[in-house]
Write an enzyme that holds these catalytic residues in place. Structure first.
Site, PDB file in Angstrom:
ATOM      1  NE  ARG A  44      -4.591  -1.483   1.604  1.00  0.00           N
ATOM      2  CZ  ARG A  44      -5.395  -2.564   2.084  1.00  0.00           C
ATOM      3  NH1 ARG A  44      -4.850  -1.960   3.222  1.00  0.00           N
ATOM      4  NH2 ARG A  44      -6.520  -2.492   1.876  1.00  0.00           N
ATOM      5  CE  LYS A 206     -19.721 -15.314   7.777  1.00  0.00           C
ATOM      6  NZ  LYS A 206     -20.201 -14.732   8.094  1.00  0.00           N
ATOM      7  N   GLY A 358      -8.159  -7.653  -0.503  1.00  0.00           N
ATOM      8  CA  GLY A 358      -8.342  -8.442   0.256  1.00  0.00           C
ATOM      9  C   GLY A 358      -7.307  -9.899   0.244  1.00  0.00           C
ATOM     10  N   GLY A 381     -12.877  -3.922   0.203  1.00  0.00           N
ATOM     11  CA  GLY A 381     -14.184  -3.584   0.400  1.00  0.00           C
ATOM     12  C   GLY A 381     -14.789  -3.038  -1.089  1.00  0.00           C
TER      13      GLY A 381
HETATM   14  P1  AMP Z   1     -12.868 -13.581   1.348  1.00  0.00           P
HETATM   15  O1  AMP Z   1     -12.783 -13.191   2.824  1.00  0.00           O
HETATM   16  O2  AMP Z   1     -14.499 -13.560   1.719  1.00  0.00           O
HETATM   17  O3  AMP Z   1     -12.601 -13.845   0.076  1.00  0.00           O
HETATM   18  O4  AMP Z   1     -12.741 -14.962   2.579  1.00  0.00           O
HETATM   19  C1  AMP Z   1     -11.342 -15.587   2.490  1.00  0.00           C
HETATM   20  C2  AMP Z   1     -10.627 -16.508   3.388  1.00  0.00           C
HETATM   21  O5  AMP Z   1     -11.911 -18.271   2.843  1.00  0.00           O
HETATM   22  C3  AMP Z   1     -10.043 -17.009   3.534  1.00  0.00           C
HETATM   23  O6  AMP Z   1      -9.018 -16.957   4.550  1.00  0.00           O
HETATM   24  C4  AMP Z   1      -9.805 -18.644   3.318  1.00  0.00           C
HETATM   25  O7  AMP Z   1      -9.416 -18.975   4.258  1.00  0.00           O
HETATM   26  C5  AMP Z   1     -11.349 -19.037   3.038  1.00  0.00           C
HETATM   27  N1  AMP Z   1     -11.580 -20.539   2.949  1.00  0.00           N
HETATM   28  C6  AMP Z   1     -11.642 -21.202   1.443  1.00  0.00           C
HETATM   29  N2  AMP Z   1     -12.091 -22.083   1.717  1.00  0.00           N
HETATM   30  C7  AMP Z   1     -12.412 -22.196   2.370  1.00  0.00           C
HETATM   31  C8  AMP Z   1     -12.993 -23.894   2.903  1.00  0.00           C
HETATM   32  N3  AMP Z   1     -13.059 -24.481   2.288  1.00  0.00           N
HETATM   33  N4  AMP Z   1     -13.248 -23.795   4.176  1.00  0.00           N
HETATM   34  C9  AMP Z   1     -12.908 -22.853   5.273  1.00  0.00           C
HETATM   35  N5  AMP Z   1     -12.156 -21.572   5.025  1.00  0.00           N
HETATM   36  C10 AMP Z   1     -12.557 -21.374   3.443  1.00  0.00           C
END
Ligand code: AMP
Length: 407
Positions: A44, A206, A358, A381
């Site tokens: 950054r 999620k 992110g 974000g």
């Molecule tokens: P996000 O911030 O929504 O992009 O999520 C990123 C996070 O999702 C990372 O920290 C990953 O470790 C987690 N992640 C990705 N695949 C899986 C999985 N199959 N089970 C649990 N966590 C996951």
């Protein structure tokens, strides 16, 4: 005035101002990760250098400002900008004077005699509660020494905070820096004129975090890949067993609906066809499940080799790819293969490939293929909100009122 992409309509850029001897308040996103007081990733800071150097070359008197983490109280040492000041000193080869309180008269006093070899850096803006409260009073204090306001803090521009929103609303001469300009140009291109086929690769933890952006992307893209933990909610929606994988039960119906809507529009929706699973997340152990279903007691933690092939082929056939979210728990090297393979497929493709910020930026970096991407957003974000069509407060505050109403 620079009028390029729609998102920047009416907004001036740093090039539009006469900067010599002017006090330029430069709002940057220098919210770098720290461990034990050391910066672990200075992306950054380096991403902000073109704007800083431009202003310095034009003879501006620079007041640089940023937030850093979430300090609990004024002066919270853990979140001091001190390490950032040190890094900036090295990179700029100038003296960086750190000011404890942006409201104090110290800023004005220093500015009066500021040498060409010196730059002012304000302490963590969030030391002041008024920052996150979008305080007018705090904004007036900062405006009292600001002649030109430049926002180059893309990663913070989706927050209506005092230095992002209230401050530019009361400063007459205002605009953006090179980083925001590039970010918006890239994201606008994705939304308005992507080369086709256009594929979105979505992953991460999620579904609920990404629903709004998926909704928007669904209209624009030709296909969507869903990997990461998000995929299990979709597999469950298709009636498959997912063992004890992460599933958002309250989003299964949404996933069903989305599958049907994509089908109805003739757009492809690709889900994993095999998985790496484990019984215990922390064990670092993984076994391959060669089919779509995951047995009882097992948890999906990465995509399998057939899925890698399937997803890589779809990437190869695309001319534009937007990637947001890892394919598995990539922070653990045992579960990073799928994510890194996707990064490799992107690296090898001729497509325009834009990586959301992110975790996706971290994954691209960790894969070693970051320099092969067309653009990696510095704001997770902010880039997702922008793609959803949300107006970013940090941009809106810079538009003349009429343009803002018309858009
Ligand atoms: P996000 O911030 O929504 O992009 O999520 C990123 C996070 O999702 C990372 O920290 C990953 O470790 C987690 N992640 C990705 N695949 C899986 C999985 N199959 N089970 C649990 N966590 C996951």
């Amino acid at each position: 005035m620079s009028v390029s992409p729609k998102g920047l309509q009416g907004i001036k850029t740093i090039r539009d101002f006469e900067l010599a001897d002017k006090v330029v308040f430069l709002r940057l996103d220098l919210n770098v990760p720290l461990e034990g007081g050391k910066i672990t990733d200075d992306t950054r800071i380096t991403a902000s250098l073109p704007t800083i150097n431009f202003a310095l070359e034009k003879g501006a008197k620079l007041v640089i400002a940023s937030h850093l983490g979430r300090p609990k109280a004024f002066g919270d040492k853990k979140y001091s900008m001190e390490p950032v000041a040190q890094r900036l000193t090295e990179l700029l080869k100038r003296e960086v004077i750190l000011i404890e309180d942006p409201k104090s008269d110290a800023v004005k006093a220093l500015l009066m005699g500021l040498k060409k070899t010196q730059v002012i850096l304000l302490e963590n803006l969030r030391y002041e509660p008024g920052e996150t409260e979008n305080s007018e009073e705090f904004a007036h204090a900062m405006a009292s020494y600001t002649q030109i306001y430049i926002n180059d803090a893309f990663g913070a521009s989706h927050r209506a905070h005092s230095s992002i929103d209230a401050l530019p609303r009361i400063v007459k001469n205002k605009g953006i820096g090179f980083l925001i300009e590039k970010e918006i140009q890239m994201l606008d291109k994705l939304m308005t004129s992507p080369a086709r086929p256009y594929l979105a690769v979505m992953g991460g933890a999620k579904v609920s975090d990404k629903i709004d952006v998926i909704e928007k992307l669904m209209d624009i893209v030709d296909g969507i890949i869903i990997g990461g933990a998000m995929a299990y909610t979709f597999l469950k929606a298709r009636g498959l067993s997912v063992g004890k994988s992460l599933v958002e039960t309250d989003k299964v119906n949404y996933a069903k609906e989305m599958i049907a809507r994509m089908e109805a529009r003739g757009k492809s929706l690709l889900l994993p066809v095999d998985h790496l699973v484990t019984e215990d997340f922390n064990s670092g152990k993984a076994e391959l499940v060669p089919g779509e279903s995951i047995p009882e007691g097992k948890m999906g933690i990465d995509i399998g080799p057939q899925t890698i092939k399937l997803f890589s082929r779809a990437i190869q056939e695309s001319k534009t790819v937007f990637w947001n979210g890892p394919m598995g728990v990539f922070e653990n090297p045992a579960y990073a293969k799928g994510t890194f393979a996707i990064a490799q497929a992107l690296a090898e493709s001729q497509a325009t490939k834009i990586v959301g910020g992110g975790d996706s930026a971290a994954a691209a970096e960790a894969s070693g293929f970051a320099d092969k991407m067309t653009h990696i957003s510095t704001g997770g974000g902010a880039s997702l909100e922008y793609l959803q069509g949300v107006r970013l407060p940090g941009l809106e505050a810079l538009r003349p009122p009429k343009t803002s109403e018309k858009l």
